[in-house]
Design a protein around this motif. Structure first.
Motif, PDB file in Angstrom:
ATOM      1  N   PHE A 211      39.294  40.533  45.970  1.00  0.00           N
ATOM      2  CA  PHE A 211      40.336  39.732  45.313  1.00  0.00           C
ATOM      3  C   PHE A 211      40.741  38.556  46.200  1.00  0.00           C
ATOM      4  O   PHE A 211      40.906  37.441  45.728  1.00  0.00           O
ATOM      5  CB  PHE A 211      41.551  40.609  44.998  1.00  0.00           C
ATOM      6  N   ALA A 212      40.873  38.852  47.515  1.00  0.00           N
ATOM      7  CA  ALA A 212      41.275  37.802  48.451  1.00  0.00           C
ATOM      8  C   ALA A 212      40.222  36.706  48.482  1.00  0.00           C
ATOM      9  O   ALA A 212      40.539  35.506  48.433  1.00  0.00           O
ATOM     10  CB  ALA A 212      41.481  38.393  49.836  1.00  0.00           C
ATOM     11  N   ASP A 213      38.934  37.112  48.518  1.00  0.00           N
ATOM     12  CA  ASP A 213      37.847  36.133  48.543  1.00  0.00           C
ATOM     13  C   ASP A 213      37.858  35.277  47.282  1.00  0.00           C
ATOM     14  O   ASP A 213      37.680  34.067  47.322  1.00  0.00           O
ATOM     15  CB  ASP A 213      36.489  36.853  48.616  1.00  0.00           C
ATOM     16  N   ARG A 214      38.107  35.961  46.143  1.00  0.00           N
ATOM     17  CA  ARG A 214      38.123  35.234  44.882  1.00  0.00           C
ATOM     18  C   ARG A 214      39.253  34.197  44.883  1.00  0.00           C
ATOM     19  O   ARG A 214      39.067  33.065  44.455  1.00  0.00           O
ATOM     20  CB  ARG A 214      38.299  36.221  43.722  1.00  0.00           C
ATOM     21  N   GLY A 215      40.414  34.635  45.423  1.00  0.00           N
ATOM     22  CA  GLY A 215      41.555  33.728  45.513  1.00  0.00           C
ATOM     23  C   GLY A 215      41.227  32.508  46.347  1.00  0.00           C
ATOM     24  O   GLY A 215      41.499  31.371  45.955  1.00  0.00           O
ATOM     25  N   GLU A 216      40.564  32.773  47.493  1.00  0.00           N
ATOM     26  CA  GLU A 216      40.210  31.669  48.384  1.00  0.00           C
ATOM     27  C   GLU A 216      39.225  30.726  47.708  1.00  0.00           C
ATOM     28  O   GLU A 216      39.340  29.507  47.788  1.00  0.00           O
ATOM     29  CB  GLU A 216      39.585  32.215  49.666  1.00  0.00           C
ATOM     30  N   LEU A 299      46.966  34.787  38.282  1.00  0.00           N
ATOM     31  CA  LEU A 299      47.818  35.981  38.274  1.00  0.00           C
ATOM     32  C   LEU A 299      47.761  36.685  36.926  1.00  0.00           C
ATOM     33  O   LEU A 299      47.638  37.919  36.862  1.00  0.00           O
ATOM     34  CB  LEU A 299      49.264  35.589  38.614  1.00  0.00           C
ATOM     35  N   ASP A 300      47.819  35.878  35.855  1.00  0.00           N
ATOM     36  CA  ASP A 300      47.749  36.471  34.513  1.00  0.00           C
ATOM     37  C   ASP A 300      46.427  37.222  34.319  1.00  0.00           C
ATOM     38  O   ASP A 300      46.388  38.299  33.728  1.00  0.00           O
ATOM     39  CB  ASP A 300      47.884  35.378  33.442  1.00  0.00           C
ATOM     40  N   LYS A 301      45.365  36.591  34.848  1.00  0.00           N
ATOM     41  CA  LYS A 301      44.052  37.212  34.725  1.00  0.00           C
ATOM     42  C   LYS A 301      44.032  38.550  35.492  1.00  0.00           C
ATOM     43  O   LYS A 301      43.542  39.568  35.004  1.00  0.00           O
ATOM     44  CB  LYS A 301      42.997  36.262  35.285  1.00  0.00           C
ATOM     45  N   LEU A 302      44.618  38.488  36.706  1.00  0.00           N
ATOM     46  CA  LEU A 302      44.666  39.698  37.546  1.00  0.00           C
ATOM     47  C   LEU A 302      45.460  40.799  36.856  1.00  0.00           C
ATOM     48  O   LEU A 302      45.052  41.961  36.798  1.00  0.00           O
ATOM     49  CB  LEU A 302      45.301  39.361  38.911  1.00  0.00           C
ATOM     50  N   ILE A 303      46.630  40.381  36.291  1.00  0.00           N
ATOM     51  CA  ILE A 303      47.499  41.351  35.623  1.00  0.00           C
ATOM     52  C   ILE A 303      46.758  42.016  34.464  1.00  0.00           C
ATOM     53  O   ILE A 303      46.788  43.236  34.301  1.00  0.00           O
ATOM     54  CB  ILE A 303      48.776  40.648  35.079  1.00  0.00           C
ATOM     55  N   SER A 304      46.044  41.185  33.682  1.00  0.00           N
ATOM     56  CA  SER A 304      45.343  41.776  32.533  1.00  0.00           C
ATOM     57  C   SER A 304      44.226  42.701  33.004  1.00  0.00           C
ATOM     58  O   SER A 304      43.980  43.749  32.396  1.00  0.00           O
ATOM     59  CB  SER A 304      44.802  40.673  31.602  1.00  0.00           C
ATOM     60  N   GLN A 305      43.575  42.327  34.141  1.00  0.00           N
ATOM     61  CA  GLN A 305      42.513  43.195  34.675  1.00  0.00           C
ATOM     62  C   GLN A 305      43.088  44.519  35.169  1.00  0.00           C
ATOM     63  O   GLN A 305      42.534  45.595  34.921  1.00  0.00           O
ATOM     64  CB  GLN A 305      41.779  42.493  35.823  1.00  0.00           C
ATOM     65  N   VAL A 306      44.236  44.430  35.873  1.00  0.00           N
ATOM     66  CA  VAL A 306      44.849  45.653  36.400  1.00  0.00           C
ATOM     67  C   VAL A 306      45.323  46.533  35.244  1.00  0.00           C
ATOM     68  O   VAL A 306      45.179  47.753  35.278  1.00  0.00           O
ATOM     69  CB  VAL A 306      46.018  45.307  37.365  1.00  0.00           C
TER      70      VAL A 306
END
Lengths: 652, 259
Positions: A211-216, A299-306
């Protein structure tokens, strides 16, 4: 039907039994082991209380730092921590030698189902469960302060989660216990499963780093898109009042930094206009807005994935349930009953499997009579046993006693999973080494690079040191056969060293060649590095022999776990291992001498001094081995009774 | 003069403050079947361990087959001529029975064909022939005992040390072992055996030594014992047990089970 008072009595009895077994295990260990174990116990008990307090504090403060809709993310984090804790517990529990198994209880006046239920209930009273319960309960109570009384409803899914987790653990342990009733499988499990569990523990870290790598990466992708339009520099250079120049950095167009006259000998142009400032401000504002939008989208994408993960990954159902309670999406409240259903199914399946096993309806012990033996027996013929090639193997030029021990060692090594584990361990070293080499800038000195190759080989050898430096510990009761045997003791050591040498030489030489190619070393350096690796082996074996003789450790059957860590042998072992750098340093001398020669005589660069010197170095190393090994044999003969006492102390 | 297979003088072994064996003077004639008896914890296994070189004595001397067992070089020579079934055995978990016997045979310098022939015969005799694929770690206690005995006999030693050889061994194998050992002694070899099974000792042994609290309290021939009664009677007399004074457990003799 069991009365409630009887059940209470039995549960108390079982809790006492578990406590007594664990306390006896602590009191039986060595002084240093007792201290470490006592400290761990105190830390664990304190941890259980601290978990409650920490959970409450986190529950009060963490939800205030984020929007209510993101609260469930905290529970996802808590579940990851809980699962990691659980895996550590499983690893530790697998090595536990004294479990309360059914066959120790079924002769007592207690029914199978009672034993099953009581054993499961008493498994809840382990410290790991208490810690997890404390953390979760505290977090819910704390959350009630920040989110309101609705948070108290979280108790329902959390308790369901605990029941499911303990039920699945209980089933898992039952399954492992069934498998481990077969001694061969038991050893493979004791060695293999901790590695699988350790690998599983890495999963959260890998997910987080991904996730961190994707963010970067997203930030890096966003950066050029959001870069402001290029500023057109006017051709006329306009000096400012101070005579300095204002420079617009291409990397950070909005920031200007003064440069020293040395760095900017020519006056740079200045852009001094209201128009430019306004366009900068607009660009900056636009950039910020776009970054915020990108972050929000991510963040929205992350939230929907989680959220999706919380629906499909069973351990995360707890977070899904809590999210549904908090957001009012009652259609996902079925996750809590699902957890209870999983627990019930798990317990039922476990109960049936355990009962089948103890009633003898499944036989974990496979028939081990060979087909040929059965055939011979059927026709009433005396069985001629199958001979093993390894056990009859012999190297020319070696005494038959040496060959006998050599064959025995190879045969044992190929069978024992814990030994195979040690022999395979050096194959991990290239991954570590190449990772380190990429991060480290090596000075362009060939001798230094060749030296690093030798050091890498030494590290490879050291990875197997756990096996070779306690070679008699791995024999366990078998070492008694050596003590009773008429074999000259130096031949035992020689055979052991010859047995391990091919593994070490092949692994370290392959690594040395790989690193040489990585560095692009000339052929003479490659050759000298490989030869010096071979030169290191005899002295390394001598050191390992010495450690085996002076500081043996008892090992549990089929395990690599030392049974007793007494202070003096431990310190002696560590002290002896300090000689390894000396051996490496001694091995590196030809390369060091070549480098010195190169420094002193510039024209000597072409001369393969290290290569020429490494050949007699190998000879010297083997000569040293031949001189020292008889002395080590005598030392082994003097110490063999003490070694026997140590290595068989726990096995019996 | 009778040749001694084993002779000890003032043999003592201490474990910390506890003396397991105290000033033991043992004499075992060559060609005898010697039974070494004693209650639990009397020092039998400690003695056998010292005699075979598994532990060293605190004091005293040991002579086995005329050689000093406390000298490293001489003890190696002795080990070429003896067979041992130690208390906790000396087996390698990761070998099969055949592999272990092959190893032992090679250590004693036996030719390959001899090892193969003898190990097959021994395994058939001791009913281990069906377990050729099993590793030692999968063996039952009795099977381990039998394998250990096979290994001890493989090199046809002059002297055999057996620590509880019949413990955990089935009745059929027990008879086989008894016959095997009787034949072994009949050809002139010596057996030094410890056992709690007095019947077997009485039937097999020609000489007996009784140890108690680390001290030898009786060393005599079986004929002499049998002239005065049975071995059990003799053992109970010298070991000090008085059956008439054994306290009764009244509750155990009551008809009703406790609730």
């Amino acid at each position: 039907m069991m009365k409630l008072s009887d059940l209470k009595e039995q549960v108390t009895n079982f809790v006492w039994l578990r406590w007594r077994i664990q306390s006896n295990q602590l009191s039986k260990s060595s002084a240093i082991g007792k201290v470490i174990a006592a400290l761990m116990l105190v830390a664990f008990i304190m941890g259980a209380f601290a978990a409650l307090a920490t959970g409450t504090a986190l529950g009060i403060f963490l939800p205030r730092l984020m929007a209510r809709e993101y609260y469930f993310l905290l529970w996802n984090g808590l579940i990851v921590v809980a699962c990691a804790m659980w895996l550590f517990y499983l690893i530790a529990d697998l090595q536990r030698s004294e479990a309360i198994t059914f066959d120790r209880l079924l002769h007592l006046p207690i029914s199978f189902s009672q034993v099953f239920a009581i054993n499961y209930v008493s498994s809840w009273l382990g410290l790991h469960t208490l810690c997890l319960t404390g953390l979760g309960f505290g977090f819910i109570v704390g959350s009630a302060f920040s989110l309101g009384p609705i948070a108290l409803l979280f108790f329902l899914p959390f308790i369901a989660f605990l029941i499911a987790l303990t039920a699945l653990t209980y089933q898992f342990q039952g399954w492992i216990a069934t498998l481990m009733s077969n001694p061969r499988k038991r050893r493979a499990i004791l060695i293999g499963l901790p590695f699988v569990l350790v690998a599983l523990i890495q999963v959260p870290a890998v997910v987080i780093s991904r996730f961190a790598d994707r963010g970067e990466r997203q930030a890096q992708v966003a950066e050029p898109e959001l870069a402001p339009p290029e500023v057109v520099i006017p051709e006329t250079k306009t000096p400012d009042l101070d005579g300095d120049s204002a420079v617009t950095s291409p990397e950070s167009p909005t920031e200007s930094k003064p440069e020293s006259p040395i760095e900017s000998p020519i006056e740079a142009p200045t852009i001094d206009s209201t128009e430019t400032k306004e366009s900068d401000a607009i660009a900056e504002e636009k950039r910020r807005a776009e970054i915020q939008a990108a972050n929000k989208a991510a963040l929205d994408k992350l939230i929907s994935q989680v959220r999706l993960a919380n629906l499909v990954i069973p351990p995360l159902w707890l977070a899904g349930s809590i999210d549904s309670i908090l957001s009012g999406n009652l259609h996902v409240l079925w996750l809590t009953p699902m957890m209870l259903l999983v627990a019930w199914l798990s317990l039922r399946s476990n109960y049936r499997a355990t009962m089948r096993f103890y009633k003898g309806e499944t036989d974990a012990r496979a028939a081990t009579t060979s087909r040929r033996a059965k055939k011979d027996l059927a026709i009433g013929k005396a069985v001629t046993a199958r001979r093993s090639k390894w056990i009859e193997f012999g190297l020319p030029g070696l005494h038959d006693e040496t060959n006998a021990v050599l064959g025995l060692t190879w045969q044992s090594m190929l069978r024992a999973p814990e030994v195979k584990l040690y022999l395979l361990l050096p194959f991990v070293s290239p991954f570590i080494l190449f990772g380190a080499l990429q991060a480290w800038k090596i000075p362009p000195v060939d001798e230094l690079k060749a030296g690093l190759v030798v050091v890498a080989s030494a590290v490879t050898m050291l990875m197997a040191a756990g096996l070779i430096s306690n070679q008699f510990g791995f024999d366990r009761t078998g070492f008694r056969a050596f003590v009773l045997s008429p074999i000259r003791r130096e031949r035992i050591l020689l055979a052991r060293n010859i047995a391990i040498a091919p593994f070490l030489l092949i692994q370290s030489t392959l690594l040395a060649i790989a690193v040489c190619f990585y560095f692009g070393l000339p052929f003479d350096k490659l050759l000298s590095a490989v030869i010096l690796t071979a030169a290191m082996l005899p002295t390394f074996c001598l050191l390992m022999n010495l450690m085996s003789i002076l500081t043996p450790f008892a090992l549990a059957a089929g395990s690599i776990q030392p049974q007793q860590l007494n202070f003096i042998p431990l310190m002696t072992n560590m002290g002896l291992s300090m000689f390894m750098p000396i051996i490496v340093g001694f091995t590196l001398m030809p390369l060091g001498l070549e480098w010195l020669l190169d420094q002193a005589v510039v024209s000597s660069r072409w001369f393969p001094f290290a290569l020429l010197l490494s050949v007699p170095w190998v000879g010297f190393s083997f000569w040293l081995y031949a001189i020292v090994i008889p002395w080590q044999g005598k030392l082994l003969a003097r110490r063999e009774q003490e070694i026997l006492r140590v290595v068989t102390s726990k096995a019996e | 003069m009778t040749k001694l297979a084993i002779e000890t003088r003032s043999l003592t072994r201490k474990f910390g403050d506890r003396t397991a064996v105290s000033s033991l003077d043992l004499q075992v004639e060559a060609g005898t079947f010697y039974g070494f008896l004693g209650p639990n914890g009397a020092g039998k296994s400690t003695t056998i361990k010292m005699l075979t070189g598994l532990i060293s004595p605190t004091e005293g001397t040991i002579s086995v087959l005329g050689k000093n067992m406390l000298d490293n070089n001489e003890s190696l020579e002795v080990k070429r001529s003896i067979g041992v079934v130690p208390e906790n055995l000396a087996l390698f978990d990761n070998l099969t029975a055949v592999e272990y016997l092959t190893f032992v045979g090679r250590v004693h310098g036996l030719p390959k064909a001899t090892i193969q022939q003898r190990s097959d015969e021994m395994l058939n005799l001791l009913s281990l022939e069906q377990e050729t694929k099993k590793l030692v770690l999968e063996y039952s206690h009795g099977m381990r005992k039998k394998l250990s005995l096979a290994a001890a006999l493989l090199a046809n030693p002059k002297l055999l040390f057996l620590d509880e050889p019949f413990e955990g061994v089935d009745a059929v194998a027990s008879v086989t072992i008894r016959d095997l050992l009787s034949g072994f002694v009949a050809k002139g070899s010596t057996v030094f055996l410890t056992s709690h099974v007095l019947d077997i000792v009485e039937r097999l042994c020609s000489h007996v030594g009784i140890i108690m609290n680390g001290k030898i309290i009786l060393q005599t021939s079986m004929k002499e014992i049998q002239s005065k009664g049975t071995l059990e009677k003799c053992f109970l007399e010298v070991a000090g047990a008085d059956t008439s004074t054994v306290r009764k457990l009244d509750w155990l003799e009551q008809a009703e089970q406790p609730t």
